[in-house]
Design a protein around this motif. Structure first.
Motif, PDB file in Angstrom:
ATOM      1  N   LYS A   1       0.913  -1.191   0.124  1.00 47.73           N
ATOM      2  CA  LYS A   1       0.200   0.141   0.072  1.00 47.73           C
ATOM      3  C   LYS A   1       1.009   1.206   0.022  1.00 47.73           C
TER       4      LYS A   1
ATOM      5  N   ARG B   1       1.825   2.349   2.814  1.00 51.28           N
ATOM      6  CA  ARG B   1       1.195   3.147   3.893  1.00 51.28           C
ATOM      7  C   ARG B   1       2.175   3.367   5.052  1.00 51.28           C
TER       8      ARG B   1
ATOM      9  N   SER C   1      -7.995  -1.038   3.384  1.00 48.52           N
ATOM     10  CA  SER C   1      -8.513  -1.112   2.135  1.00 48.52           C
ATOM     11  C   SER C   1      -7.596  -1.598   1.221  1.00 48.52           C
TER      12      SER C   1
ATOM     13  N   ASN D   1      -5.813  -0.525  -1.409  1.00 46.47           N
ATOM     14  CA  ASN D   1      -5.621   0.556  -2.572  1.00 46.47           C
ATOM     15  C   ASN D   1      -4.123   1.014  -2.261  1.00 46.47           C
TER      16      ASN D   1
ATOM     17  N   SER E   1     -10.647   4.151  -2.365  1.00 45.77           N
ATOM     18  CA  SER E   1     -10.806   2.754  -1.968  1.00 45.77           C
ATOM     19  C   SER E   1     -11.483   1.942  -2.921  1.00 45.77           C
TER      20      SER E   1
ATOM     21  N   HIS F   1      -7.232  11.881   1.781  1.00 45.52           N
ATOM     22  CA  HIS F   1      -7.431  10.349   1.858  1.00 45.52           C
ATOM     23  C   HIS F   1      -8.552  10.367   0.817  1.00 45.52           C
TER      24      HIS F   1
HETATM   25 MG    MG Z   1      -8.046   3.150   3.217  1.00 47.37          MG
END
Ligand code: MG
Ligand code: TXA
Length: 333
Positions: free
Chosen positions: A52, A54, A139, A141, A147, A225
């Motif tokens: 991700k 992330r 999610s 993505n 998402s 986001h």
């Molecule tokens: Mg998310």
């Protein structure tokens, strides 16, 4: 083939095996598609963060098949947690509770709490049962992107970033935006992220000393986001005509055919337009697909002009996503 989209029923057994062996799998839930890994396995969860992109400061939700499994992940399970869980699970509601030692620190971004939910989707539930482990799943993505609400969205988003990935295709998600997140660790429950579980939110905040529905901040959550690549401009109906340019893709509130002729002339100026539904449930289910559809229309589209839905409480979660999506890149909440 690096990315494989497989009909969910056909791919379940293989997906469960991959998860037990520490791999990652994308699967459908009723809200959005999740990117799952064994929540008790640090290396497995690290693969989610890598795929991700992330930030490691943003904790991940853990999915379980039943309330007993949820309790096992908590060091403390309050009466509030029990009553919200029994009423609203399986469903689009995540409860943040004090974490048990078994939950890997990487899942909670080093924090002492864990977000848990039972998804209301037959494939997600069967996968949890067959894998036999709780599944950490954000999610599916890239971080900050919209998402995914279909298997193809997952492939489009993560395709360039994973060596291989099995995506279970369960069709489009029925809810379409991410779950409501409620922190029940304190004496007063706090809504960290509004979602379509609106009755749960109302019930949780009923005991608050002040009836302030303001959303609190989740750790690591960015203001921007859920954003499309094309710049998004939010406008009230009255400002719509003046906001439309030649390169605008317009997201109209309600059916265009019900508008007066003067409106239709304004719309003719635009690159394209989509009529969005007037019910919040249907709107939520289509929103992310609409963003993605516009992003794919190419360079001729310069902006998305979105006519805002009403300011009523039933639209709160949608307004939250719209305002985040319209926030400029890199803005910290
Ligand atoms: Mg998310
Ligand atoms: O609907 C959903 O919730 C989907 C599906 C796949 O279940 N998942 C999802 O996950 O949206 P994600 O990671 O994209 O969003 C999780 C949100 C983030 O805002 C995160 O900060 C918050 O939940 N969160 C997770 N664990 C938390 C915790 N322990 N404390 C506070 N916030 C937490």
């Amino acid at each position: 083939m690096a990315i494989r989209i497989v009909r969910a029923e056909t791919g379940l057994k293989e997906a469960a095996e991959i998860l037990r062996e520490g791999g990652i799998v994308a699967f459908p839930t009723e809200t959005v598609y999740g990117l799952g890994a064994n929540a008790l396995n640090t290396e497995a969860v690290a693969r989610i963060y890598a795929a991700k992109g992330r930030p490691s400061t943003n904790p991940i939700i853990v999915h379980v098949a039943d309330i007993a499994s949820a309790r096992a992940l908590a060091s403390e399970w309050s009466d509030t947690a029990e009553s919200l869980a029994t009423r609203f699970w399986p469903g689009p509601l995540t409860l943040v509770v004090p974490k048990a030692a078994s939950v890997a620190d990487i899942v909670t971004a080093g924090g002492s709490t864990v977000g848990i939910r039972i998804p209301n989707h037959p494939i997600a539930l069967q996968l949890l049962q067959q894998a036999g482990v709780p599944l950490a799943a954000p999610s599916a993505n890239r971080s900050e992107e919209v998402s995914p609400t279909t298997a193809q969205h997952v492939a489009d988003s993560l395709g360039g970033y994973v060596d291989h990935l099995l995506i279970l295709d369960g069709g489009p998600c029925s809810v379409g935006i991410e779950s409501t997140v409620i922190d029940v660790t304190g004496t007063v429950p706090r809504v960290l992220r509004p979602g379509m579980a609106m009755i749960a939110e109302a019930e949780a905040i009923r005991n608050r000393p002040t009836a302030n529905p303001k959303t609190h901040r989740s750790p690591g959550q960015m203001a921007r986001h859920y954003a499309p690549t094309t710049p998004l401009v939010l406008v009230q109906s009255s400002d719509l005509p003046g906001s439309i340019r030649q390169g605008s893709a317009v997201l109209l509130f309600g059916d265009c055919r019900r508008r007066e002729a003067s409106w239709r002339n304004v719309l003719r100026l635009a690159h394209s337009y989509i009529s969005m539904p007037e019910s919040p449930q249907e709107y939520a289910a289509l929103l992310y697909a609409a963003f993605r559809q516009i992003d794919q229309q190419g360079k001729a589209v310069t902006d998305i002009v979105l006519e805002l839905p009403p300011d009523d409480p039933e639209w709160t979660a949608i307004h939250d996503r719209l305002h985040r999506a319209a926030t400029k890149k890199g803005t910290q909440e």
